[in-house]
Write a protein that holds these residues in place. Structure first.
Motif, PDB file in Angstrom:
ATOM      1  N   THR A   8      36.827  51.555  39.368  1.00 44.58           N
ATOM      2  CA  THR A   8      37.616  50.766  40.325  1.00 44.58           C
ATOM      3  C   THR A   8      39.079  51.144  40.176  1.00 44.58           C
ATOM      4  O   THR A   8      39.625  51.148  39.070  1.00 44.58           O
ATOM      5  N   LEU A  47      40.524  47.249  44.213  1.00 47.22           N
ATOM      6  CA  LEU A  47      40.512  46.060  43.360  1.00 47.22           C
ATOM      7  C   LEU A  47      40.139  44.804  44.156  1.00 47.22           C
ATOM      8  O   LEU A  47      39.269  44.029  43.753  1.00 47.22           O
ATOM      9  N   HIS A  75      43.260  40.887  45.673  1.00 45.99           N
ATOM     10  CA  HIS A  75      42.779  40.289  44.433  1.00 45.99           C
ATOM     11  C   HIS A  75      43.768  39.184  44.033  1.00 45.99           C
ATOM     12  O   HIS A  75      44.965  39.293  44.316  1.00 45.99           O
ATOM     13  N   MET A  85      45.969  46.496  37.171  1.00 45.42           N
ATOM     14  CA  MET A  85      44.601  46.806  36.719  1.00 45.42           C
ATOM     15  C   MET A  85      44.368  46.246  35.311  1.00 45.42           C
ATOM     16  O   MET A  85      43.313  45.674  35.021  1.00 45.42           O
TER      17      MET A  85
END
Lengths: 154, 732
Positions: free
Chosen positions: A73, A78, A84, A107
């Motif tokens: 990913t 994401l 997200h 991340m």
């Protein structure tokens, strides 16, 4: 050169590259997913962070051959539906300045929150220590992670 | 006079000092000389009274006639004297001077500015005197006072902190007014910054979030550069190549940040990188507050071995000069080595700043004299080539010579023979018969046995003349057909010609060889002279380097400042004199080759006096000089490097007290100089006589005294070291 079937952001990609090629360069040069950034090439700075099965790894230190069938990913994939919660919190706190490190920061933060929805400051420090920010946005990053944690919980 | 003091103690004078703000309950009056500044047609004065309620009264000599004085002048005064212009009232005192029309704004402008500045300075001077602080530590700038008040309030400046913690403040004016408070914790030499609070007045804030972000980024950026990010240079390049050895601040070290903007509707004055200026000073001040230690090198490290000269305002124990140079054990070599940029001297093992190679201009001279030997040789060769070497030329010369001998000359030269033999015999003083025989041997045969010289030349000439004479006689003998012809057959006038040419050739070769040898010797001498000159320059340079070495100068100045601070003015003045003398003798000297011993000793004594203060009790010095030796000439800078070596290699490496002894005495026609130190352990010594310094000294002595000197550099018992020099006594 060898053939690999990579699962990136939920899509299968058949690629033919050298097995030693770092995942970072496969993503950026072969798959044209340039949201993941190159920083130091030795795993010391963090903007190349991606998820393998939801866990943050440094893509510059991960050879494409070692990925196997794990799900990759990147920042582009994401948010499965829109943004997200971490990305939303980032916007709400206006965390980025130059932004170069931020995809890696996000991340790492998303990986942290996936495994620990109630991180303390110390746990945030532990999870985020590998990501350098030259603009000095750490203070806002910490705030944004707390905010995202709250949103995920509620 | 009542002045409000808002002392932020524990701040550094060099960064931003203890800031004291002055309320305006100061009464002052400033007056400009009448007519001094206003135009000649419109002379003008300005009187300013500051009243106890901090309002100001401005007394003008011009009357307001609608020119705008009432509007413009209070603003002008308020700006210059840092007053509130709403509280400035104008009093017209003397209507006899006239209105001045619109020009009165102009004629009042400069007097008012000057008077306003005097008011401001008077306030500062009063505050500084009353509180016993530097005037530079006081400000009347309202913008700065406002942010200081704000940051002090928000940071809880007066709340006590726990042990190992400290608070520091710094302020600045850039485009904006800024003040910052840092809170640190220092435990076991680990510096942790817990909190940074910034107050900013940048006028109207257009984009609050962006401005806040800018300040936060500035604080963290600077925090990173003052705690991390060491860059060391080796071989002309940065050693750090990537983030593994170039460390940036990471999130665990990132403190809590607070940013406050003064609510202002003034025009935006800009913000930019202003936050970057303050974080370092604020943290340094906080570290000082927590530990009493001044850090003056970035990145900040608690094990930094820097002497500090500002004792804290809050009764810190005085710093004794002996602390200025820590003993080697107190250092952490790894850190010093890596972070100070210092290199380790291969000769002594000591750290410091060394030149990796000689300065280019020292060794960069051409060693050839300005005349060009090459050209001369070329000329010589071409002139030789004209009549010699080529067989055809040889034949031509031979036939020409033989004809001339046969037909132009008579046998009248034959009387030369006994004369020549006599001369040779006289010259050589050997048995006559042997000499006579040798005369008949072509001189070329003896050429291989010894170099051509005047004797050889004489022999050769005699041989030629004899041969010529015999040649003439032989012709006659041949013609008469006598028995003599049998053994004189080999002798002919032709042979004379050949030999003449042979000699010519040999002379030419000898000439070339001689000239070449001459030039080689000249070059060697020139090189030698240059080398000595270079060494003298190098010795002087080294003296200069040592004496002007930043650390030396820095430590000396620190020591002086400490002495002043401790009230030891006499010693401080003495030390300044020594420093002055050293600078004078090194900078002004035109390097005479030799100086009287007394003069050399002066340099050494000045140098030692400063080292004495730096090392304090660790260094004892004894100089014993025979008075009759004082006027003796010695090579300039002969002693100073040796004494310097004794201190650098001996005393500085020595953990206990050390003694440097220098003696000079006259022994008949000799002068004996000795420098001894009770130095470090033997193991830390370089081998006796291997140092470059000693080598140079030795070569300079050889230059001046050839064989007539003696120099011994040797370790004595118990780690002591001695350099003893004996040179001829020369009276100055």
């Amino acid at each position: 050169m060898a053939h690999f079937a990579l699962n990136v952001n939920g899509m299968k990609h058949a690629i033919e590259v050298d097995g030693d090629m770092p995942l970072l360069w496969v993503l950026r040069d072969t798959l044209n997913l340039t949201g993941t950034k190159y920083g130091c090439g030795i795993g010391m700075c963090g903007p190349c962070t991606v998820h393998l099965n939801g866990t943050a790894v440094r893509s510059c230190q991960t050879s494409v051959a070692s990925v196997g069938d794990r799900k990759v990913t990147t920042i582009e994939g994401l948010g499965e539906k829109g943004l997200h919660p971490v990305q939303k919190a980032w916007i709400a706190e206006q965390a980025p300045q130059s932004g170069y490190c931020q995809s890696g920061q996000i991340m790492s933060a998303a990986s942290l929150l996936a495994s620990n929805p109630h991180p303390t400051d110390a746990q945030i420090d532990d999870a985020m220590v590998g990501n350098i920010c030259r603009c000095g946005t750490y203070f806002r990053i910490r705030k944004a992670i707390h905010r995202a944690a709250q949103e995920i919980r509620s | 006079v009542r002045i409000t003091r808002r002392g932020f103690l524990g701040t550094s004078a060099t960064l931003v000092g203890g800031i004291f703000t002055i309320g305006f309950q100061l009464r002052a009056m400033a007056q400009d000389a009448p007519g001094a500044i206003g135009s000649a047609a419109n002379p003008s004065d300005a009187w300013i009274h500051i009243k106890p309620d901090s309002s100001a009264e401005l007394v003008l000599t011009r009357s307001e006639m609608g020119q705008g004085l009432y509007t413009s002048l209070p603003m002008l005064l308020a700006e210059e004297a840092d007053l509130d212009w709403n509280n400035v009232t104008i009093v017209q005192s003397d209507l006899s001077v006239g209105t001045g029309g619109s020009g009165s704004v102009i004629s009042n402008y400069l007097p008012l500015r000057r008077a306003g500045a005097q008011v401001r300075l008077a306030m500062i001077a009063t505050a500084a005197r009353d509180w016993n602080v530097l005037e530079s530590e006081c400000t009347t700038a309202k913008g700065l006072i406002a942010v200081l008040d704000l940051v002090a309030e928000k940071a809880g400046w007066n709340k006590p902190l726990g042990p190992h913690r400290g608070r520091g403040i710094a302020c600045t004016t850039t485009y904006a007014y800024l003040a910052e408070v840092a809170e640190v914790t220092v435990v076991d030499d680990n510096i942790r910054v817990d909190r940074l609070v910034m107050a900013v007045d940048c006028g109207q804030v257009v984009n609050p979030n962006g401005a806040r972000s800018q300040i936060e980024g500035g604080m963290i950026f600077t925090l990173s550069s003052v705690l991390k990010e060491a860059i060391t240079i080796r071989n002309g390049g940065a050693e750090q190549q990537n983030f593994d050895d170039y460390s940036l601040l990471r999130i665990p070290e990132s403190p809590a940040l607070e940013t406050y903007f003064v609510d202002s509707h003034a025009d935006p004055h800009g913000l930019g990188e202003a936050a970057v200026w303050l974080t370092g000073p604020a943290i340094a001040n906080a570290i000082f507050a927590a530990t009493g230690k001044r850090l003056r090198r970035m990145p900040f490290r608690m094990d930094e071995t820097t002497a500090y000269l500002m004792s804290a305002a809050a009764g810190r124990p005085p710093i004794i000069p002996a602390l200025l140079i820590p003993s080697p054990a107190a250092k952490t070599p790894a850190y010093t080595e890596k972070h100070s940029g210092a290199k380790t001297c291969p000769e002594s093992g000591r750290s410091g700043v060394f030149l990796a190679k000689p300065l280019p201009w020292v060794g960069g001279h051409h060693v050839y004299p300005s005349s060009t030997p090459k050209t001369r040789d070329a000329e010589r060769e071409s002139s030789l080539g004209r009549g010699n070497g080529h067989p055809a030329a040889l034949m031509r010369a031979r036939s020409r010579d033989s004809q001339r001998m046969q037909f132009d000359y008579s046998s009248s030269l034959s009387h030369l023979r006994p004369c020549a033999v006599g001369l040779v015999g006289l010259r050589c003083g050997r048995p006559m018969a042997h000499r006579v025989l040798q005369v008949f041997k072509p001189a070329v045969f003896s050429c291989g046995c010894r170099p051509p010289g005047p004797a050889w030349l004489f022999l050769a000439l005699t041989h030629l003349l004899l041969l010529g004479a015999v040649g003439f006689a032989a012709d006659e003998w041949h013609a008469n057909g006598s028995a003599v012809a049998v053994w004189t057959g080999a002798l002919s006038i032709n042979r004379f010609g050949i030999e003449f040419l042979t000699y010519g050739f040999i002379f030419a070769i000898a000439g070339i060889a001689g000239i070449a040898g001459f030039h080689i010797r000249a070059q060697r001498d020139a090189m030698h002279a240059l080398e000595l000159e270079r060494q003298l320059s190098a010795a002087q340079l080294r003296a200069l380097q040592m004496q002007l070495e930043p650390h030396f100068l820095f430590n000396t100045l620190n020591a002086i400042a400490t002495l002043v601070e401790l009230g030891r003015q006499v010693e401080a003045a003495e030390m300044l004199c020594h420093l002055n003398a050293i600078l004078k003798s090194t900078l002004e000297r035109t390097t005479p080759e030799k100086v009287p011993l007394s003069q050399e000793l002066e340099i050494v004594e000045n140098y030692l006096a400063i080292e004495q203060v730096r090392f304090a009790d660790r260094l004892h010095i004894e100089i014993r000089v025979d008075p009759s030796a004082l006027d003796s000439l010695i090579p300039c800078f002969l002693l100073q490097p040796i004494v310097e070596n004794a201190i650098r290699h001996g005393i500085a490496n020595c953990e206990e007290n050390g003694l440097v002894e220098a003696t000079a005495r006259r022994e008949g026609n000799l002068l004996r100089l000795e420098v001894r130190d009770t130095g470090a352990r033997v193991s830390s010594r370089s081998k006796p006589g291997s140092g470059i310094g000693l080598k140079n000294t030795r070569e300079r002595l050889a230059h001046f005294y050839h064989e007539a000197y003696e120099m011994v550099a040797r370790p004595l018992e118990a780690g002591r070291f001695e350099v003893a020099i004996t040179i001829p006594y020369e009276r100055a």
